[in-house]
Design a protein around this motif. Sequence first.
Motif, mmCIF file in Angstrom:
data_model
loop_
_atom_site.group_PDB
_atom_site.id
_atom_site.type_symbol
_atom_site.label_atom_id
_atom_site.label_comp_id
_atom_site.label_asym_id
_atom_site.label_seq_id
_atom_site.Cartn_x
_atom_site.Cartn_y
_atom_site.Cartn_z
ATOM 1 N N ALA A 4 50.414 42.696 32.155
ATOM 2 C CA ALA A 4 50.334 41.296 32.567
ATOM 3 C C ALA A 4 49.560 40.521 31.515
ATOM 4 C CB ALA A 4 49.650 41.167 33.931
ATOM 5 N N ILE A 5 50.194 39.522 30.935
ATOM 6 C CA ILE A 5 49.583 38.709 29.884
ATOM 7 C C ILE A 5 49.250 37.339 30.461
ATOM 8 C CG2 ILE A 5 49.860 37.712 27.587
ATOM 9 C CD1 ILE A 5 52.075 39.809 27.107
ATOM 10 N N PHE A 6 47.993 36.947 30.359
ATOM 11 C CA PHE A 6 47.542 35.654 30.856
ATOM 12 C C PHE A 6 47.013 34.811 29.701
ATOM 13 C CE2 PHE A 6 47.318 38.273 34.620
ATOM 14 C CZ PHE A 6 47.597 37.415 35.684
ATOM 15 N N GLU A 7 47.530 33.599 29.568
ATOM 16 C CA GLU A 7 46.875 32.611 28.717
ATOM 17 C C GLU A 7 45.547 32.246 29.378
ATOM 18 O OE1 GLU A 7 45.895 28.988 26.478
ATOM 19 O OE2 GLU A 7 46.517 31.034 26.075
ATOM 20 N N LEU A 8 44.503 32.090 28.587
ATOM 21 C CA LEU A 8 43.184 31.780 29.144
ATOM 22 C C LEU A 8 43.050 30.313 29.533
ATOM 23 C CD1 LEU A 8 40.212 32.425 29.789
ATOM 24 C CD2 LEU A 8 39.708 32.109 27.343
ATOM 25 N N ASP A 9 43.309 29.427 28.599
ATOM 26 C CA ASP A 9 43.004 28.017 28.779
ATOM 27 C C ASP A 9 44.028 27.307 29.662
ATOM 28 O OD1 ASP A 9 40.825 28.285 26.909
ATOM 29 O OD2 ASP A 9 42.376 28.382 25.356
ATOM 30 N N HIS A 10 43.538 26.652 30.696
ATOM 31 C CA HIS A 10 44.372 25.906 31.642
ATOM 32 C C HIS A 10 45.345 26.798 32.413
ATOM 33 C CE1 HIS A 10 42.788 22.113 30.180
ATOM 34 N NE2 HIS A 10 43.025 22.521 28.944
ATOM 35 N N ALA A 102 43.967 32.398 40.189
ATOM 36 C CA ALA A 102 43.989 33.302 39.046
ATOM 37 C C ALA A 102 43.286 34.604 39.382
ATOM 38 C CB ALA A 102 43.329 32.635 37.840
ATOM 39 N N ARG A 103 42.160 34.518 40.065
ATOM 40 C CA ARG A 103 41.455 35.730 40.488
ATOM 41 C C ARG A 103 42.354 36.585 41.387
ATOM 42 N NH1 ARG A 103 35.931 35.475 39.494
ATOM 43 N NH2 ARG A 103 35.081 33.383 39.054
ATOM 44 N N GLU A 104 43.063 35.930 42.290
ATOM 45 C CA GLU A 104 43.962 36.655 43.196
ATOM 46 C C GLU A 104 45.079 37.332 42.426
ATOM 47 O OE1 GLU A 104 45.251 33.709 45.956
ATOM 48 O OE2 GLU A 104 43.281 33.513 46.921
ATOM 49 N N LYS A 105 45.635 36.638 41.436
ATOM 50 C CA LYS A 105 46.730 37.217 40.662
ATOM 51 C C LYS A 105 46.237 38.370 39.791
ATOM 52 C CE LYS A 105 50.305 35.992 40.866
ATOM 53 N NZ LYS A 105 51.467 36.468 41.670
ATOM 54 N N LEU A 106 45.058 38.230 39.217
ATOM 55 C CA LEU A 106 44.476 39.338 38.453
ATOM 56 C C LEU A 106 44.290 40.561 39.344
ATOM 57 C CD1 LEU A 106 41.785 37.360 36.438
ATOM 58 C CD2 LEU A 106 43.727 38.577 35.422
ATOM 59 N N TRP A 108 45.914 41.254 42.075
ATOM 60 C CA TRP A 108 47.241 41.762 42.430
ATOM 61 C C TRP A 108 47.769 42.709 41.363
ATOM 62 C CZ3 TRP A 108 52.283 41.046 40.409
ATOM 63 C CH2 TRP A 108 53.321 41.447 41.262
ATOM 64 N N HIS A 109 47.573 42.345 40.114
ATOM 65 C CA HIS A 109 48.034 43.216 39.026
ATOM 66 C C HIS A 109 47.185 44.486 38.940
ATOM 67 C CE1 HIS A 109 51.339 41.100 37.117
ATOM 68 N NE2 HIS A 109 50.684 39.966 37.280
ATOM 69 N N ARG A 110 45.883 44.367 39.151
ATOM 70 C CA ARG A 110 45.042 45.568 39.129
ATOM 71 C C ARG A 110 45.449 46.521 40.245
ATOM 72 N NH1 ARG A 110 40.795 41.973 37.214
ATOM 73 N NH2 ARG A 110 40.367 41.293 39.346
ATOM 74 N N ALA A 111 45.753 45.994 41.424
ATOM 75 C CA ALA A 111 46.152 46.839 42.549
ATOM 76 C C ALA A 111 47.461 47.561 42.271
ATOM 77 C CB ALA A 111 46.278 45.996 43.822
ATOM 78 N N ARG A 112 48.313 46.980 41.457
ATOM 79 C CA ARG A 112 49.579 47.614 41.093
ATOM 80 C C ARG A 112 49.401 48.683 40.005
ATOM 81 N NH1 ARG A 112 53.201 45.144 38.494
ATOM 82 N NH2 ARG A 112 55.109 45.833 39.542
ATOM 83 N N GLY A 113 48.219 48.720 39.408
ATOM 84 C CA GLY A 113 47.982 49.646 38.312
ATOM 85 C C GLY A 113 48.399 49.102 36.961
ATOM 86 N N ASP A 114 48.627 47.782 36.891
ATOM 87 C CA ASP A 114 49.028 47.165 35.626
ATOM 88 C C ASP A 114 47.822 47.018 34.700
ATOM 89 O OD1 ASP A 114 51.479 46.879 36.859
ATOM 90 O OD2 ASP A 114 51.165 44.755 37.358
ATOM 91 N N GLU A 115 48.082 46.985 33.409
ATOM 92 C CA GLU A 115 47.054 46.600 32.454
ATOM 93 C C GLU A 115 47.135 45.094 32.240
ATOM 94 O OE1 GLU A 115 46.933 48.871 28.868
ATOM 95 O OE2 GLU A 115 46.159 50.639 29.918
ATOM 96 N N ILE A 116 45.989 44.496 31.918
ATOM 97 C CA ILE A 116 45.898 43.047 31.785
ATOM 98 C C ILE A 116 45.417 42.701 30.382
ATOM 99 C CG2 ILE A 116 44.743 40.965 32.621
ATOM 100 C CD1 ILE A 116 44.502 42.418 35.361
ATOM 101 N N LEU A 117 46.120 41.763 29.769
ATOM 102 C CA LEU A 117 45.774 41.260 28.441
ATOM 103 C C LEU A 117 45.582 39.752 28.542
ATOM 104 C CD1 LEU A 117 45.626 41.496 25.285
ATOM 105 C CD2 LEU A 117 48.111 41.142 25.286
#
Length: 237
Positions: A4-10, A102-106, A108-117
Amino acid sequence: MDLAIFELDHTLICDDSHNLWLHWLISQGYASSDELSHYRLHALPAQNSVAGGQFSPQSAAHYSDYLARAFVPMSGLSCPTVANWVQRFIHRDIMPRVYPQAREKLEWHRARGDEILIVSASGEHLVKPVARRLGAQAGIGLKAGVSNQRFSGVVEGHLMFHQGRLDRLKLWLETCKPDAYQQIFAYSHTLYDQPLLEFADVSTVINPGEALQNIAAEKGWHSQHWPRYPHLQQTAC
């Protein structure tokens, strides 16, 4: 495993981390307000200049100059000194601005076992610590030059937005995680990330402007509105 790739700003936060950092430097007496006014004159061109995803070399040169100038206040400073500043900055100016959604989506991805960038056009001296604070596995941003454990005040490597961001992501994938992911999710608010959103398997635009919303509808991307809650509007945003 997915990425899961998240842009930081906005996208993760309701503001621009680079501008927040400049304001923080001034508030602490490490840069002058005259410098901030100068940086504002060299800020990122409006997104309507990239309508349809077209991004000119002139715009790239303009923004590269802006970022290079904005690294000047750190020139000659030791990496540990700046790292200590960054931790204080993140606590005061970044964490209160994280969207609850955003916290909820992060999570959600952690619960799925996804890595986050987490990705950003801001310097990696900011992006990597923010990524760690938000529980992401990695963060990539603009590389600031370092010599003998001191910042040189210059920019190195790819410009971290539009096609340059995708090029840097591909290099990161080839170097760090070749063939590691089954699919890639991408989240961004900006038209500048059209190449990244087109590269991902599952793309979501966050609080998009009209141009990006039209592209999302055409391409079948998800669209979400993450509102600034009243208490955030009154304090951080």
